[in-house]
Write an enzyme that holds these catalytic residues in place. Structure first.
Site, PDB file in Angstrom:
ATOM      1  N   SER A 152      -1.013   3.683   4.763  1.00 48.41           N
ATOM      2  CA  SER A 152      -1.291   3.206   6.272  1.00 48.41           C
ATOM      3  C   SER A 152      -2.380   4.348   6.473  1.00 48.41           C
ATOM      4  O   SER A 152      -2.352   5.546   6.289  1.00 48.41           O
ATOM      5  CB  SER A 152      -0.319   2.963   7.071  1.00 48.41           C
ATOM      6  N   TYR A 165       7.412   6.661  10.156  1.00 46.22           N
ATOM      7  CA  TYR A 165       6.640   5.696   9.355  1.00 46.22           C
ATOM      8  C   TYR A 165       5.623   6.396   8.710  1.00 46.22           C
ATOM      9  O   TYR A 165       5.089   6.282   7.425  1.00 46.22           O
ATOM     10  CB  TYR A 165       6.143   4.501  10.105  1.00 46.22           C
ATOM     11  N   LYS A 169       4.474   7.272   5.117  1.00 48.33           N
ATOM     12  CA  LYS A 169       3.281   6.612   4.361  1.00 48.33           C
ATOM     13  C   LYS A 169       2.305   7.921   3.728  1.00 48.33           C
ATOM     14  O   LYS A 169       1.695   7.724   2.613  1.00 48.33           O
ATOM     15  CB  LYS A 169       2.535   5.873   5.339  1.00 48.33           C
TER      16      LYS A 169
END
Length: 282
Positions: A152, A165, A169
């Site tokens: 991401s 998160y 990633k």
């Protein structure tokens, strides 16, 4: 794209983990199947498979829907069993499974151990252990291969209020590089893409329509579409990318290129003189 195939994918089996959400995974499944590969399309949700994957098979595309949890050893074993039975030779893996629910956004000071572990399990562990299993299968049978994972933009820069998160990633990018080095001797390439803001069912949970915002934030002035992410995945899977490994390709419409102080016309919001602004933009 048609059924004339894409370089090196005909007669090959490609696993798509996280295929059923109606977003990037589903777009990858369609595009890879249209390119001539048999796709083992994996989702935890039988309902999602029914909604998004079974219609592809009904169209005549070589897609096999598999309900399995890619975050468990049993789920991975189920996926590999289906891949072995599929027509063709195992070649590819696309790790799409991951993501983050809206409730996972919060200040770093509020993140609990449970929150942190859940996002790492969902986004990093799933990618790693699925890749490990596919790599083991390929090396055992001396088959070449290509693994592509979804990172991401949050893992390439910063992820304020989404630290677990973003860090997971980013770790996926590091795992991609190391796997690429270890597996290169077996003719297995390992790459990733890092999507920017993409119009998917998952992103709709917290990103609404706002064309003016998109023009301000993204160089290309709009959010990405699942097909555009899938195109980059298909390229990295294929022999067109035969000499590329260990890379993470930003697919973000130039979101990363715009500093936060740039406006819709890409000039600095700090420029107060409109005559100067006009002079430098024409």
């Amino acid at each position: 794209m048609g059924h004339n195939g894409f370089p090196g994918l005909q007669g090959r089996v490609i696993i798509v983990s996280g295929a059923g959400g109606g977003g990037i995974g589903t777009a990858v499944t369609r595009m890879v199947a249209e390119a001539g590969a048999t796709v083992v399309a994996v989702s935890r949700s039988k309902e999602n498979l029914g909604t998004h994957i079974e219609p592809l098979a009904a169209e005549g595309l070589p897609v096999i829907a598999v309900a399995a949890d890619a975050s468990t050893d049993d789920g991975i074993a189920t996926v590999l069993a289906h891949a072995r039975r599929a027509e063709g030779e195992l070649y590819g893996l696309v790790n799409v499974a991951g993501g983050a629910a809206p409730a996972t956004w919060m200040p770093a000071t509020r993140v609990t151990r449970t929150d942190w572990r859940a996002l790492f399990a969902q986004n990093l562990e799933t990618m790693f252990f699925m890749s490990q299993a596919v790599a083991a299968e390929l090396t055992t049978h001396r088959l070449p291969g290509s693994i592509v994972s979804i990172s991401s933009i949050s893992g390439m820069n910063t992820a304020p209020f989404h630290i677990a998160y973003g860090t997971a990633k980013a770790a996926l990018v590091a795992a991609t590089r190391t796997l690429a080095v270890e597996l290169a001797q077996y003719d297995i390439r390992v790459n990733a893409i890092a999507p920017g803001v993409t119009e998917t069912p998952a992103s709709r949970a917290y990103v609404g329509e706002d064309p003016e915002r998109d023009r301000r934030a993204i160089a290309m002035g709009r959010r990405g579409r699942p097909r555009e992410q899938a195109g980059a995945v298909l390229f990295l899977l294929s022999e067109l990318a035969g000499y590329i490994t260990g890379q993470t390709l930003l697919v973000d419409g130039g979101l990363n290129l715009k500093w936060t102080h740039l406006g819709a016309d890409h000039t600095s919001l700090f420029l107060e003189d409109d005559a100067f602004r006009a002079a430098i933009t024409h």
